[in-house]
Design an enzyme around this catalytic site. Structure first.
Site: not given
Length: 389
Positions: A50, A147, A269, A328
């Site tokens: 999957k 679940r 940053y 990014m």
């Protein structure tokens, strides 16, 4: 464009120069499946593919596992099952999310086995096979995970329901362990006892309880079919234990620039990473857009309080830490301790692979190897190393 240029361009291996690259060792994948098959004892061993084979490519990984001997596969969606069918022509393919109205034709055309997990899906499927004719299905029973799955009592009632349509023909009953990655958890034994009741109630129908971690719990948990997933792809299945699986995926980022920075200067940053010495910094072509998460950053009080202070990569045999915030498209590594003659622009930093286990990188991000693999971005140039026969 001249013929000479075209010939030169054609001979260039894009992988060798890609900013980001991912190597998938299909031989290791096949070996890992064989290893889980041995650990499964008398039970058959499926392969869980999957989420695009945990991010590594359902086509190549599915074909490799089929060639290695897997004849039972598990996918999450009908679309994944339809894709896999071309690469596993004689396999039984189970769809863990079941089937919904509008998907019937794809299920039948690709001979997929929906895993039914609710009263709504049961009702729909019974009506469908009553109209179209017999088709195999599987039944998911919840034994404590809360679940997917029919409640235990409802499943036991269904097993004894003499009024259920003859066209309802489950070939497998399954459940899923919540705490198998922690062998000492009492939850494992509780779920095992509940599932034994289910298995006995559906006598004559195969049973499956264990994914990767459950296989390591021993033969009591194996039943008829095991379902390894993360272990096939080299990830850790059991907490606090040595990982016996071979690494399958190697992610690398190319160094775009190496720069000098002085003591007291800051990196990336926010200026949250002050340098404590004169440093050399390698700027690599990977960022959170590529699944190299911002939480892998090498600075920031919140990260320290969460217990992970940044990731490491490996370049030419040297471990190098992330410096400052992951951005990014770019991540900065401190390569001060790498000899100047042992690193240059254009070299590749291993983000995870044989030298930096994927689970080590995941822990640095405060997550798990599953998320690192399935979160790989679209910018990796991929190379598949063929499995030996």
């Amino acid at each position: 464009m001249t013929d000479d240029f075209e010939d030169t361009f054609a001979e260039t291996d894009i992988f060798d120069h890609a900013p980001l690259r991912l190597t998938v060792d299909l031989g290791a994948l096949a070996d890992n499946w064989r290893g889980m098959k041995r650990r499964s004892g008398k039970a058959r061993t499926a392969a869980v593919v999957k989420a695009d084979a945990y991010g590594l490519g359902i086509e190549d990984c599915g074909a490799t596992l089929y060639h290695a001997g897997a004849r039972d596969f598990f996918v999450a969606t009908v679309a994944e099952g339809a894709t896999l069918r071309s690469y596993a022509p004689e396999a039984r393919i189970y769809v863990l999310s079941g089937v919904w109205q509008g998907q019937e034709r794809q299920v039948f055309d690709n001979d997929l086995v929906p895993v039914l997990a609710s009263e709504e899906q049961l009702s729909f499927w019974m009506a469908t096979v009553a109209e179209r004719g017999d088709h195999p299905c599987a039944l998911h029973v919840d034994t404590g995970f809360n679940r997917l799955g029919l409640p235990l009592d409802d499943a036991l009632f269904l097993a004894d329901d003499v009024t259920r349509p003859a066209s309802f023909d489950p070939v497998l009953v399954l459940s899923h362990l919540a705490c198998a990655d922690t062998p000492s958890s009492p939850m494992n034994g509780v779920q095992l006892e509940s599932f034994r009741k289910v298995s006995a109630a559906f006598e004559g129908i195969e049973s499956s309880l264990s994914a990767s971690a459950g296989i390591f719990l021993g033969s009591d948990y194996h039943f008829d079919l095991t379902r390894p997933g993360i272990a096939l792809y080299g990830g850790e299945a059991v907490n606090g234990a040595a990982n016996p699986m071979r690494p399958v995926a190697t992610a690398e980022a190319r160094i775009l620039q190496i720069r000098e920075a002085g003591e007291g200067q800051t990196v990336s940053y926010g200026g949250t990473f002050p340098l404590k010495r004169a440093s050399r910094l390698a700027i690599a072509a990977v960022g959170y857009a590529d699944g190299y998460q911002r939480s892998l950053s090498g600075s920031g009080i919140p990260l320290r309080e969460m217990g992970h202070g940044g990731a490491y990569g490996v370049v030419n045999g040297y471990r190098v830490p992330v410096a400052g915030r992951v951005t990014m498209d770019l991540t900065i590594f401190d390569v001060t301790d790498v000899p100047a003659n042992a690193i240059r622009v254009g070299d590749y930093i291993e983000l995870f692979g044989p030298n930096v286990p994927v689970d080590e990188t995941a822990r640095a991000a405060g997550t798990i190897g599953y998320e690192m693999l399935t979160g790989l971005g679209l910018r990796y140039e991929r190379q598949y190393l063929m499995a030996d026969d």
